[in-house]
Design an enzyme around this catalytic site. Structure first.
Site, PDB file in Angstrom:
ATOM      1  N   ASP A  51      -0.511   8.362  -3.959  1.00 11.49           N
ATOM      2  CA  ASP A  51      -0.863   7.852  -5.286  1.00 11.49           C
ATOM      3  C   ASP A  51      -2.334   7.440  -5.326  1.00 11.49           C
ATOM      4  OD1 ASP A  51      -0.818   6.752  -7.817  1.00 11.49           O
ATOM      5  OD2 ASP A  51       1.064   5.701  -7.515  1.00 11.49           O
ATOM      6  N   ASP A  52      -3.131   8.121  -6.148  1.00  6.99           N
ATOM      7  CA  ASP A  52      -4.543   7.778  -6.362  1.00  6.99           C
ATOM      8  C   ASP A  52      -5.435   8.052  -5.153  1.00  6.99           C
ATOM      9  OD1 ASP A  52      -3.675   6.927  -8.822  1.00  6.99           O
ATOM     10  OD2 ASP A  52      -4.515   4.915  -8.687  1.00  6.99           O
ATOM     11  N   CYS A  89      -0.737   9.354 -13.296  1.00  4.69           N
ATOM     12  CA  CYS A  89       0.549   9.343 -12.583  1.00  4.69           C
ATOM     13  C   CYS A  89       1.671  10.106 -13.285  1.00  4.69           C
ATOM     14  CB  CYS A  89       0.992   7.900 -12.357  1.00  4.69           C
ATOM     15  SG  CYS A  89      -0.198   6.871 -11.488  1.00  4.69           S
ATOM     16  N   LYS A 143       8.015   5.916  -5.771  1.00  3.68           N
ATOM     17  CA  LYS A 143       7.660   5.605  -7.162  1.00  3.68           C
ATOM     18  C   LYS A 143       8.147   6.682  -8.131  1.00  3.68           C
ATOM     19  CE  LYS A 143       3.376   5.492  -9.874  1.00  3.68           C
ATOM     20  NZ  LYS A 143       1.923   5.264  -9.825  1.00  3.68           N
ATOM     21  N   HIS A 145       8.209   6.430 -12.106  1.00  5.64           N
ATOM     22  CA  HIS A 145       7.234   6.445 -13.199  1.00  5.64           C
ATOM     23  C   HIS A 145       7.454   7.582 -14.198  1.00  5.64           C
ATOM     24  CE1 HIS A 145       2.830   5.334 -14.407  1.00  5.64           C
ATOM     25  NE2 HIS A 145       3.738   4.893 -15.258  1.00  5.64           N
ATOM     26  N   HIS A 236      -2.474   3.294  -4.515  1.00  2.16           N
ATOM     27  CA  HIS A 236      -2.683   2.735  -5.853  1.00  2.16           C
ATOM     28  C   HIS A 236      -2.908   1.224  -5.748  1.00  2.16           C
ATOM     29  CE1 HIS A 236      -1.906   1.758 -10.068  1.00  2.16           C
ATOM     30  NE2 HIS A 236      -1.764   3.039 -10.362  1.00  2.16           N
ATOM     31  N   ASN A 295      -3.371  12.398  -8.365  1.00  4.09           N
ATOM     32  CA  ASN A 295      -4.594  12.510  -9.178  1.00  4.09           C
ATOM     33  C   ASN A 295      -5.767  12.074  -8.319  1.00  4.09           C
ATOM     34  OD1 ASN A 295      -2.915   9.900 -10.675  1.00  4.09           O
ATOM     35  ND2 ASN A 295      -4.809   9.425  -9.591  1.00  4.09           N
TER      36      ASN A 295
END
Length: 564
Positions: A51-52, A89, A143, A145, A236, A295
């Site tokens: 994530d990120d 996300c 996660k 989302h 994240h 991302n």
């Protein structure tokens, strides 16, 4: 090192690693053909989503953050160096799990907020559902989302046999609490469809999720195919990590970067433990491991995309070009760099095909089966990517139909890639090139000498991404015919778009009404009651109409007006 020199060296290594796609039937003189794979089919499918994670934030992209596990797995597999995701996300996760662009699911705008009555549309077939049909056991850790306002939106209702993780986009790594606003706070850790209070032991989520993965692998029969979707919360924000990992990065002055580095070091170790578990329990030899970020990185939260332009949340390369690789004993060509165009929607048909599953003929996918592209160094079937069309994002003040040659309103935020060309319109987001640690500890108060100077009134950009991957040379004025062609392609895509799903906040979402837990709040009883009241009102209206008509036409049967 200068960005251009870095990429030039990297490109040379890429060509040395893979070379040209092989010619069918070609073999070295005197070489024996490789023995057929003995592993049973279909393979175990392991998809790991970070994530990120920024494009530069992996060792093999030159990062100061050490990632020995990711470096080794990528080096022994296939590095994806022309691989794209979405800038945030929810969009990336929705496209991975459906194989469809955002414009075809209604999730074109932003992310699903905790308080929104919204989720991945229930009429979209999901990857775990199709893999279950093919005989797979399906498990998700991490996660979600993708919305949870109704029970039907939960992971276990969308194809997963088990789910352990969080429903929201972010939260505390230790307490698993998330506040959406001062009086909207709740617990966000689930096991299947219930809050996992038993796991509220202050364990760091990266380590807790890894332990859960190990338990799943230990209890499953490796002779039966398994799909394991591991969507780590890291890296994240909030920037949290166990203390032992900070010690390795005392030399990093920027506190956010130091915390981020510690989180990534812990994540790298976690993935090593997952790989060891795959080997220990007998899965590895017949497994396909895919690693991806969802991302680009967020520089103000420690991430870095250098030498790419932009950041998370933008359609510049820094927001959508991701770290990704495939590691598998089943790959025909290993130790390669794949520079063919690949998008996150491609995993849906690729994994279903590997699983020997079926894709319905009437399913309108935006993804392609790219296994031969990755495994055999063949050309990608993908020639373009619709990065997105967001009709409700903040409109560019100077955008117009005239600027778009009467083909497209350039006030609208959109981005598309066709072969080497990339077109952006509207407001594409923060557009600087951010070298490592260029931010001070107090935030973006000072800038490096490459800060972008905006051209007044500009709402169209054109780049040759192959020749100019850093998006430094805008070619829109030099090649107006190419701009027109890409605008027409955007217009064609837009004709297939469904309405945006972005409902207002629902006060019933407050965890205080749900035992202090974020979770489904839309009750089926309320839906039935509303429907019943609506039907009663409609029936009453019909009765009134029927009485009036009965008075006019005596003897006419009342039942004729009571249908439906």
């Amino acid at each position: 090192m200068r960005a251009g020199a870095w990429l030039a060296g990297f490109s040379a290594l890429s060509l040395l690693a893979c070379g040209s796609p092989p010619v069918d039937g070609a073999n070295e003189a005197g070489a024996e053909p490789p023995p057929p794979a003995l592993a049973p089919s279909p393979p175990h499918l392991i998809f790991i989503l970070a994530d990120d994670q920024g494009f530069r934030d992996v060792g093999y992209h030159g990062s100061e953050i050490r990632t020995p596990t990711l470096d080794r797995l990528a080096a022994e597999g296939v590095k994806l160096e022309n691989y794209y995701v979405q800038p945030m996300c929810t969009p990336s996760r929705s496209q991975f799990i459906t194989g469809r662009y955002q414009i075809h699911t209604g999730l074109q705008h932003s992310v699903i907020r905790p308080t929104q009555p919204n989720c991945l549309p229930l009429d979209n077939a999901t990857l775990p559902q199709k893999l279950k049909e093919a005989g797979y056991s399906t498990h998700m850790v991490g996660k979600w989302h993708l919305g949870f306002y109704r029970k039907e939106c939960m992971p276990t209702q969308r194809g997963f046999d088990t789910f352990f993780g969080s429903l929201l986009g972010s939260g505390d790594y230790y307490t698993h609490y998330k506040c959406d606003s001062p009086r909207m706070c709740g617990y966000d850790l689930y096991e299947n469809d219930n809050a996992a209070w038993d796991h509220d032991n202050g364990i760091y989520s990266t380590q807790m999720y890894t332990q859960k993965v190990q338990q799943i692998l230990a209890s499953h029969n490796p002779r039966k195919p398994i799909f394991l979707y591991i969507a780590y919360q890291a890296v994240h924000s909030p920037l949290q990590a166990p203390g032992m990992y900070y010690e390795r990065y005392r030399s990093i002055n920027n506190i956010n970067r130091r915390r981020y580095a510690a989180m990534l070091a812990c994540l790298d170790e976690a993935i090593n433990n997952v790989t060891l578990a795959l080997k220990r329990y007998g899965y590895y030899n017949n497994s396909v491991i895919i690693y991806s970020s969802d991302n680009g990185g967020q520089p103000t939260a420690g991430g870095n995309n250098w030498p790419l332009r932009g950041s998370k949340g933008t359609y510049w390369e820094g927001g959508i070009r991701a770290v990704g690789f495939v590691h598998s004993p089943l790959l025909k060509n290993k130790g390669c760099v794949c520079k063919e165009l690949i998008h996150i929607t491609d995993w849906f048909p690729t994994l279903i095909t590997l699983a020997e599953g079926q894709i319905d003929e009437d399913t309108l996918l935006d993804g392609y089966d790219v296994w031969e592209t990755i495994s055999e160094s063949r050309r990608s079937p993908r020639m373009d990517i619709l990065h997105n069309i967001d009709p409700i994002y903040t409109k560019a003040k100077n955008g117009s139909w005239a600027a778009g040659f009467g083909i497209w309103n350039t006030a609208i935020q959109s981005a598309i890639r066709v072969n080497h060309w990339k077109l952006l319109t509207g407001n594409p987001g923060y557009s600087d090139w951010v070298p490592p640690q260029s931010f001070s500890n107090v935030g973006p108060s000072r800038w490096h000498n490459e800060r972008v100077s905006w051209t007044a009134g500009k709402t169209v950009w054109l780049f040759n991404i192959t020749a100019d991957p850093y998006e430094r040379v805008d070619l829109s004025s030099k090649y107006p015919d190419v701009v027109k062609q890409l605008l027409r392609r955007l217009s064609q895509f837009n004709k297939t778009a469904v309405p945006v799903r972005y409902p207002p906040k629902d006060p019933r979402s407050n965890p205080n009404f749900n035992g202090g837990v974020w979770g489904p709040w839309f009750k089926e009883e309320e839906k039935k009651k509303k429907k019943s009241n609506k039907n009663k009102a409609e029936n009453k209206q019909k009765k009134n109409k029927s009485r009036k008509k009965s008075n006019k036409r005596k003897g006419h049967s009342l039942s004729c007006f009571m249908g439906g």
